[in-house]
Design a protein around this motif. Structure first.
Motif, mmCIF file in Angstrom:
data_model
loop_
_atom_site.group_PDB
_atom_site.id
_atom_site.type_symbol
_atom_site.label_atom_id
_atom_site.label_comp_id
_atom_site.label_asym_id
_atom_site.label_seq_id
_atom_site.Cartn_x
_atom_site.Cartn_y
_atom_site.Cartn_z
ATOM 1 N N HIS A 33 -19.707 22.777 -24.135
ATOM 2 C CA HIS A 33 -20.436 21.548 -24.435
ATOM 3 C C HIS A 33 -21.805 21.929 -25.003
ATOM 4 C CE1 HIS A 33 -17.501 19.401 -21.857
ATOM 5 N NE2 HIS A 33 -17.612 20.461 -21.064
ATOM 6 N N PHE A 34 -22.005 21.696 -26.276
ATOM 7 C CA PHE A 34 -23.278 22.025 -26.915
ATOM 8 C C PHE A 34 -24.193 20.806 -26.801
ATOM 9 C CE2 PHE A 34 -20.331 25.039 -28.631
ATOM 10 C CZ PHE A 34 -21.077 26.213 -28.738
ATOM 11 N N ILE A 35 -25.188 20.917 -25.952
ATOM 12 C CA ILE A 35 -26.097 19.798 -25.673
ATOM 13 C C ILE A 35 -27.406 20.074 -26.402
ATOM 14 C CG2 ILE A 35 -27.132 18.369 -23.899
ATOM 15 C CD1 ILE A 35 -24.066 18.530 -23.807
ATOM 16 N N ASP A 36 -27.577 19.428 -27.549
ATOM 17 C CA ASP A 36 -28.751 19.717 -28.376
ATOM 18 C C ASP A 36 -29.759 18.577 -28.402
ATOM 19 O OD1 ASP A 36 -27.137 18.037 -29.811
ATOM 20 O OD2 ASP A 36 -26.870 19.378 -31.521
ATOM 21 N N ASN A 37 -29.456 17.502 -27.694
ATOM 22 C CA ASN A 37 -30.396 16.390 -27.627
ATOM 23 C C ASN A 37 -30.868 16.217 -26.179
ATOM 24 O OD1 ASN A 37 -31.976 14.267 -28.493
ATOM 25 N ND2 ASN A 37 -30.284 13.059 -29.330
ATOM 26 N N ILE A 38 -31.808 15.344 -25.971
ATOM 27 C CA ILE A 38 -32.347 15.112 -24.624
ATOM 28 C C ILE A 38 -32.103 13.679 -24.182
ATOM 29 C CG2 ILE A 38 -34.072 16.958 -24.522
ATOM 30 C CD1 ILE A 38 -36.091 15.078 -25.765
ATOM 31 N N ASP A 39 -31.062 13.067 -24.714
ATOM 32 C CA ASP A 39 -30.694 11.699 -24.351
ATOM 33 C C ASP A 39 -30.266 11.679 -22.877
ATOM 34 O OD1 ASP A 39 -29.516 9.222 -23.963
ATOM 35 O OD2 ASP A 39 -28.444 9.242 -25.875
ATOM 36 N N PRO A 40 -30.992 10.978 -22.015
ATOM 37 C CA PRO A 40 -30.647 10.955 -20.585
ATOM 38 C C PRO A 40 -29.214 10.481 -20.324
ATOM 39 C CG PRO A 40 -32.804 9.956 -20.952
ATOM 40 C CD PRO A 40 -32.190 10.165 -22.299
ATOM 41 N N HIS A 41 -28.735 9.531 -21.127
ATOM 42 C CA HIS A 41 -27.380 9.011 -20.941
ATOM 43 C C HIS A 41 -26.342 10.123 -21.096
ATOM 44 C CE1 HIS A 41 -23.962 6.288 -21.135
ATOM 45 N NE2 HIS A 41 -23.593 6.875 -22.255
ATOM 46 N N SER A 42 -26.539 10.987 -22.090
ATOM 47 C CA SER A 42 -25.574 12.065 -22.310
ATOM 48 C C SER A 42 -25.507 13.007 -21.120
ATOM 49 C CB SER A 42 -25.955 12.843 -23.583
ATOM 50 O OG SER A 42 -25.863 12.017 -24.715
ATOM 51 N N PHE A 43 -26.642 13.285 -20.515
ATOM 52 C CA PHE A 43 -26.652 14.156 -19.337
ATOM 53 C C PHE A 43 -25.955 13.483 -18.156
ATOM 54 C CE2 PHE A 43 -29.574 16.548 -21.826
ATOM 55 C CZ PHE A 43 -29.523 17.838 -21.325
ATOM 56 N N ASP A 44 -26.170 12.194 -17.991
ATOM 57 C CA ASP A 44 -25.502 11.479 -16.910
ATOM 58 C C ASP A 44 -23.984 11.539 -17.073
ATOM 59 O OD1 ASP A 44 -27.962 10.800 -15.879
ATOM 60 O OD2 ASP A 44 -27.985 8.777 -16.738
ATOM 61 N N VAL A 45 -23.515 11.323 -18.288
ATOM 62 C CA VAL A 45 -22.079 11.343 -18.553
ATOM 63 C C VAL A 45 -21.522 12.750 -18.374
ATOM 64 C CG1 VAL A 45 -20.315 10.985 -20.319
ATOM 65 C CG2 VAL A 45 -22.201 9.351 -20.098
ATOM 66 N N LEU A 46 -22.230 13.742 -18.904
ATOM 67 C CA LEU A 46 -21.778 15.127 -18.788
ATOM 68 C C LEU A 46 -21.574 15.522 -17.327
ATOM 69 C CD1 LEU A 46 -21.297 17.994 -20.010
ATOM 70 C CD2 LEU A 46 -23.767 18.358 -19.767
ATOM 71 N N LEU A 47 -22.554 15.231 -16.494
ATOM 72 C CA LEU A 47 -22.486 15.661 -15.101
ATOM 73 C C LEU A 47 -21.382 14.941 -14.320
ATOM 74 C CD1 LEU A 47 -26.304 15.932 -14.352
ATOM 75 C CD2 LEU A 47 -24.667 17.805 -14.654
ATOM 76 N N LYS A 48 -20.951 13.801 -14.807
ATOM 77 C CA LYS A 48 -19.826 13.112 -14.178
ATOM 78 C C LYS A 48 -18.487 13.715 -14.580
ATOM 79 C CE LYS A 48 -22.172 8.619 -13.796
ATOM 80 N NZ LYS A 48 -22.231 7.221 -14.310
ATOM 81 N N HIS A 49 -18.493 14.478 -15.676
ATOM 82 C CA HIS A 49 -17.230 14.984 -16.214
ATOM 83 C C HIS A 49 -16.993 16.473 -15.960
ATOM 84 C CE1 HIS A 49 -17.084 11.111 -18.311
ATOM 85 N NE2 HIS A 49 -15.832 11.375 -18.588
ATOM 86 N N VAL A 50 -17.967 17.169 -15.394
ATOM 87 C CA VAL A 50 -17.765 18.591 -15.120
ATOM 88 C C VAL A 50 -17.884 18.849 -13.625
ATOM 89 C CG1 VAL A 50 -18.650 19.296 -17.374
ATOM 90 C CG2 VAL A 50 -20.217 19.210 -15.416
ATOM 91 N N ASP A 51 -17.176 19.866 -13.182
ATOM 92 C CA ASP A 51 -17.274 20.342 -11.809
ATOM 93 C C ASP A 51 -18.264 21.499 -11.803
ATOM 94 O OD1 ASP A 51 -16.989 21.456 -9.316
ATOM 95 O OD2 ASP A 51 -14.823 21.793 -9.458
ATOM 96 N N ILE A 52 -19.453 21.293 -11.269
ATOM 97 C CA ILE A 52 -20.503 22.303 -11.326
ATOM 98 C C ILE A 52 -20.043 23.617 -10.690
ATOM 99 C CG2 ILE A 52 -22.834 22.918 -10.525
ATOM 100 C CD1 ILE A 52 -22.851 21.043 -12.861
ATOM 101 N N SER A 53 -19.150 23.539 -9.719
ATOM 102 C CA SER A 53 -18.674 24.767 -9.073
ATOM 103 C C SER A 53 -17.815 25.607 -10.007
ATOM 104 C CB SER A 53 -17.873 24.429 -7.812
ATOM 105 O OG SER A 53 -16.639 23.817 -8.125
ATOM 106 N N ARG A 54 -17.398 25.019 -11.150
ATOM 107 C CA ARG A 54 -16.597 25.745 -12.149
ATOM 108 C C ARG A 54 -17.264 25.666 -13.521
ATOM 109 N NH1 ARG A 54 -12.757 29.229 -11.424
ATOM 110 N NH2 ARG A 54 -11.699 28.453 -13.294
ATOM 111 N N THR A 55 -18.607 25.561 -13.525
ATOM 112 C CA THR A 55 -19.341 25.379 -14.777
ATOM 113 C C THR A 55 -20.393 26.465 -14.957
ATOM 114 O OG1 THR A 55 -19.014 22.976 -14.737
ATOM 115 C CG2 THR A 55 -20.816 23.800 -16.092
ATOM 116 N N GLY A 56 -20.482 26.998 -16.166
ATOM 117 C CA GLY A 56 -21.524 27.958 -16.520
ATOM 118 C C GLY A 56 -22.584 27.306 -17.388
ATOM 119 N N LEU A 57 -23.726 27.974 -17.491
ATOM 120 C CA LEU A 57 -24.857 27.427 -18.254
ATOM 121 C C LEU A 57 -25.469 28.529 -19.110
ATOM 122 C CD1 LEU A 57 -26.752 24.934 -18.653
ATOM 123 C CD2 LEU A 57 -28.141 25.846 -16.785
ATOM 124 N N ILE A 58 -25.607 28.269 -20.406
ATOM 125 C CA ILE A 58 -26.278 29.179 -21.332
ATOM 126 C C ILE A 58 -27.481 28.445 -21.905
ATOM 127 C CG2 ILE A 58 -26.074 30.532 -23.457
ATOM 128 C CD1 ILE A 58 -23.072 30.690 -22.945
#
Length: 433
Positions: free
Chosen positions: A110-135
């Protein structure tokens, strides 16, 4: 070479009125010869490492442990960055994904290049942080948007992994000199990979900025660089300028602007896997050339989709555009389209015995010929196939074409002074909130 570059329909000798006259074309090519000589000197003396990166392999080996860890332990990987820190990786990832998810078993990036708060809210509802990496990617280490993204997500990852395992899921890419992001990574004990400070964001697609996500997605990074290296080798081989596609492209772009007042350049790939290539190209071309009142405006289109939305303007609107078509010969490929055609329906008879690939390729060729018949300068890149080597070659072609064009225009392709004005104002306004 993994593609052929045909620009005959940009020249008056083939296109007729609307094309570039031979004398001006040859004058611009002479300028390209001097530009390439300067570029070669810069390359040989280490001043332009984006031209030598394709020959490197040590950095790919060094990050293999990180790649393996993400591939084995993550279902999703979030890539934070903006501009060139995001668009390069996103473009390469197009080879490994589709609208329906990853196609070769890797994690979903997931390439997150904007800072739209809505996109972050949606993203975090769709991923399992325990199986998620961050670059986290920021060349300067102080890009406000990227640092803000990171600081917003960091507490969530800290809560999930704790201080001991955080480094297994978070990786930073930044310059190897003191900056806020590097200091934060060091304080947290995170893996911090180096980005060469002499390679600007829009030219870093073949560095780890683009290749780390690509490798996590299962792409062959060495093949991407091999394709780019072939373009570099050809450009500095001493060949005639008309045999160097990047020089021909730069000569035509500047010549058409000079003679025909062409102010816009449309890039139109016909493959979904190259859809984001136009986004990367837009930044490369616009931010490198748009200075001192110079440059042309890049426009991203996608065939066949935009034949039904933009082509009317291109054919019957202002004659101020140059067109670049990118496709490969897909004839005979894909599903057949005639199996349920109604009998006796002559209006669709042209589809009988055809495939989706037939229609795709013929559409590209017909659009190119129609543009030419209407006096619109148009060139094509015919790809042998769509793979890592070809995409590496294409990216290097356009980087070279861009810097040669900048040299002909007399502008510096590696800075963006006007952009800094907005950054300064934004910082001031945030302080005043």
């Amino acid at each position: 070479m993994s593609y052929t570059h045909d620009a005959e329909f940009c020249l008056a000798r083939t296109l007729g009125e609307g094309g570039l006259e031979q004398q001006i074309f040859e004058e611009q090519l002479q300028g390209c010869k001097a530009s390439l000589a300067r570029l070669k000197d810069d390359k040989d003396n280490g001043r332009l490492p984006f031209l030598t990166t394709p020959g490197e392999r040590d950095d790919l080996v060094a990050c293999q442990t990180v790649v393996s860890s993400y591939r084995e332990n993550c279902d999703d990987v979030i890539v934070l960055g903006t501009g060139g820190s995001s668009l390069g990786g996103r473009t390469l990832y197009g080879l490994a994904t589709s609208a329906f998810g990853p196609i070769n078993g890797g994690p979903h990036l997931h390439f997150i290049d904007n800072i739209d708060p809505h996109s972050f809210d949606v993203l975090l509802k769709h991923v399992d942080i325990s199986r998620t990496g961050l670059i986290v990617v920021s060349k300067s280490g102080s890009t406000a948007e990227t640092v803000s993204q990171f600081m917003a997500l960091l507490p969530i990852f800290q809560k999930e992994y704790g201080p001991d395992k955080l480094s297994e899921r978070v990786t930073v890419i930044t310059e190897p000199r003191p900056n806020p992001l590097r200091k934060l990574a060091r304080d947290l004990g995170l893996e911090c990979l180096d980005q060469n400070p002499l390679i600007g964001g829009r030219f870093c697609i073949l560095t780890l900025v683009g290749l780390l996500p690509a490798m996590i997605a299962g792409l062959d990074a060495a093949a991407l660089r091999n394709g780019a290296q072939k373009v570099v080798d050809q450009a500095f081989s001493g060949a005639q300028m008309e045999d160097i596609p990047a020089a021909v492209g730069a000569a035509i772009a500047t010549g058409l602007q000079r003679q025909r007042d062409i102010r816009q350049t449309v890039i139109m790939p016909y493959e979904d896997r190259l859809a984001d290539f136009g986004l990367w190209y837009n930044q490369l071309w616009a931010e490198s050339l748009g200075k001192e009142g110079k440059g042309t405006t890049p426009i991203r289109a996608l065939g066949t989709v935009d034949q039904h939305s933009q082509l009317q303007l291109y054919l019957d609107g202002p004659q101020d555009k140059m067109f670049t078509m990118i496709y490969h010969d897909a004839k005979g490929m894909g599903l057949p389209v005639d199996s349920v055609l109604p009998k006796g329906e002559d209006s669709l008879s042209y589809l009988r015995g055809r495939t989706l690939g037939d229609l795709l390729t013929v559409s590209a060729e017909a659009t190119m010929q129609t543009l030419a018949k209407n006096g619109r300068p148009v060139r094509k890149f015919l790809l042998d196939k769509i793979d890592e080597e070809t995409l590496g070659a294409l990216t290097m072609h356009f980087m070279l074409e861009t810097v040669i064009t900048a040299d002909l225009l007399g502008v510096n392709p590696y800075d963006q002074p006007a952009v800094e004005q907005g950054k300064v104002l934004a910082r001031r306004m945030l302080k005043d909130l």
